[in-house]
Design an enzyme around this catalytic site. Structure first.
Site, PDB file in Angstrom:
ATOM      1  N   ARG A 218       0.894  -1.040   0.201  1.00 10.47           N
ATOM      2  CA  ARG A 218      -0.034   0.081   0.053  1.00 10.47           C
ATOM      3  C   ARG A 218       0.848   1.207  -0.187  1.00 10.47           C
ATOM      4  O   ARG A 218       1.815   1.388   0.733  1.00 10.47           O
ATOM      5  CB  ARG A 218      -0.931   0.037   1.033  1.00 10.47           C
ATOM      6  CG  ARG A 218      -2.004  -0.994   0.939  1.00 10.47           C
ATOM      7  CD  ARG A 218      -2.853  -1.075   0.041  1.00 10.47           C
ATOM      8  NE  ARG A 218      -3.699   0.218   0.084  1.00 10.47           N
ATOM      9  CZ  ARG A 218      -4.885   0.374   0.610  1.00 10.47           C
ATOM     10  NH1 ARG A 218      -5.548  -1.023   1.282  1.00 10.47           N
ATOM     11  NH2 ARG A 218      -5.564   1.723   0.503  1.00 10.47           N
TER      12      ARG A 218
ATOM     13  N   GLU B 137      -5.310  10.067  -7.098  1.00 10.08           N
ATOM     14  CA  GLU B 137      -5.375  11.484  -7.172  1.00 10.08           C
ATOM     15  C   GLU B 137      -4.646  11.829  -8.508  1.00 10.08           C
ATOM     16  O   GLU B 137      -4.693  13.001  -9.200  1.00 10.08           O
ATOM     17  CB  GLU B 137      -4.880  12.316  -6.072  1.00 10.08           C
ATOM     18  CG  GLU B 137      -5.717  12.195  -4.964  1.00 10.08           C
ATOM     19  CD  GLU B 137      -7.104  12.891  -4.933  1.00 10.08           C
ATOM     20  OE1 GLU B 137      -7.250  13.847  -5.724  1.00 10.08           O
ATOM     21  OE2 GLU B 137      -7.971  12.662  -4.169  1.00 10.08           O
TER      22      GLU B 137
ATOM     23  N   HIS C 151      -0.291   0.087  -9.994  1.00 11.27           N
ATOM     24  CA  HIS C 151      -0.901  -0.904  -9.284  1.00 11.27           C
ATOM     25  C   HIS C 151      -1.328  -2.259  -9.914  1.00 11.27           C
ATOM     26  O   HIS C 151      -2.576  -2.624  -9.966  1.00 11.27           O
ATOM     27  CB  HIS C 151      -2.025  -0.372  -8.581  1.00 11.27           C
ATOM     28  CG  HIS C 151      -2.562  -1.041  -7.477  1.00 11.27           C
ATOM     29  ND1 HIS C 151      -3.135  -0.227  -6.179  1.00 11.27           N
ATOM     30  CD2 HIS C 151      -2.366  -2.259  -6.839  1.00 11.27           C
ATOM     31  CE1 HIS C 151      -3.358  -1.016  -5.444  1.00 11.27           C
ATOM     32  NE2 HIS C 151      -3.045  -2.357  -5.739  1.00 11.27           N
TER      33      HIS C 151
END
Length: 331
Positions: free
Chosen positions: A233, A264, A297
């Site tokens: 994370r 973001e 990711h």
């Protein structure tokens, strides 16, 4: 049952082409669910189940809008993006998918480790530009290095098993110890990981205690030139501190599949939350450095992992509705 599946990705589409799910009336939505997303009155009235990924933010305000919501299923291991306390208090079942990426994430992690140690990105870029300087591309043999693993859960143990084949010295910091792993790895404190490791890889859950577990203070304890890998994370690492230590050379290289405020990064500067702006700017600066690898990711993203993820998601929901014992999350 009416189900809204947010964060729907193209990698998941094949699963639904192959599987008939007559119990579910599923509406697929590519966007994440957050307080900015507008739901229709019909959706709020009819939806019994919502399924999300970690890019959604399921707050109390969102949950209250649904009239008949019974289940929230996150297609991830982490669940800190869901207000679990409110769900428990209001009899809404919450499910995650435990251990689904232990092989895919571990393999991806080790790919990143090898890419950093052998300077794969600089080698590729120098070949593209026909400006090859062998001295600048000199790497290391893994058997002469020490790997520190922060987090000894299923993924951390899988990384240790892969590392063992390369003959690298392995240190693990974990609450729980595994007897099999102990035959070739040493369980130590976090400080010892920081002080002795040439490479550090993070495989911890994210919570209040692990927020910025790697910050300026902890980075100052590491070997000069340490390599850092994070496929867990983004919030585990203080991004600005990481960038500053890359500049000084305290950190010799970094590979991130996750980073702070990653949701973001695709918005305009004016829309980025104020606390995220320094992190996004630091990431943008790091993208221009040849000792940095940043990926979107995707460590979990293999065909096998996606199938396991969705199988587990629907099986958990079915079992719960049948009154069977499930892995329902509770505080």
């Amino acid at each position: 049952m009416k189900m809204l599946m947010f964060d729907f990705r193209n990698s998941e589409r094949e699963y639904f082409n192959k599987h008939d799910l007559p119990d579910f009336d599923i509406e697929f939505i590519k966007e994440p669910l957050n307080e900015m997303y507008v739901l229709s009155e019909k959706q709020l009235e009819e939806t019994v189940i919502i399924s999300v990924f970690i890019t959604s933010e399921i707050t109390e305000n969102i949950i209250k809008k649904f009239k008949n919501l019974r289940i929230i299923s996150t297609r991830s291991t982490g669940y800190d993006h869901i207000d679990l306390k409110y769900c428990n208090q209001n009899h809404i079942a919450v499910f995650n998918v435990q251990d689904y990426g232990k092989n895919s994430v571990a393999q991806y992690t080790f790919m990143l480790i090898l890419a950093l140690v052998r300077k794969l990105i600089p080698a590729y870029l120098s070949t593209q530009k026909n400006l090859i300087e062998m001295e600048a591309l000199e790497g290391r043999n893994l058997e002469n290095l020490t790997l520190g693993i922060l987090g000894g859960g299923s993924i951390g143990k899988s990384v240790a098993n892969i590392a063992n084949f390369f003959g690298i010295k392995i240190l693990i910091c974990s609450i729980d110890k595994d007897n099999e792993i102990s035959t070739f790895a040493e369980y130590v404190s976090m400080d010892e990981i920081l002080e002795k490791s040439d490479i550090i890889t993070l495989h911890l859950p994210y919570n209040v205690k692990t927020h910025h577990i790697i910050d300026e203070k902890e980075l100052s304890k590491t070997k000069k030139g340490v390599l850092l890998v994070n496929t867990a994370r983004g919030e585990l690492i203080d991004t600005v501190a990481l960038y500053n230590n890359l500049i000084t050379g305290q950190v010799g290289g970094v590979a991130l599949d996750v980073y702070e405020c990653e949701n973001e990064s695709e918005t305009t500067v004016s829309d980025i939350e104020e606390n995220c702006l320094p992190n996004i700017l630091a990431i943008q600066k790091m993208l221009g450095m040849n000792n940095v690898i940043i990926t979107p990711h995707t460590a979990y993203n293999t065909k096998e992992s996606v199938d396991i993820l969705l199988d587990t998601t629907f099986n958990s929901i079915r079992d719960y509705l049948k009154g069977l014992h499930t892995n329902q999350l509770r505080l």
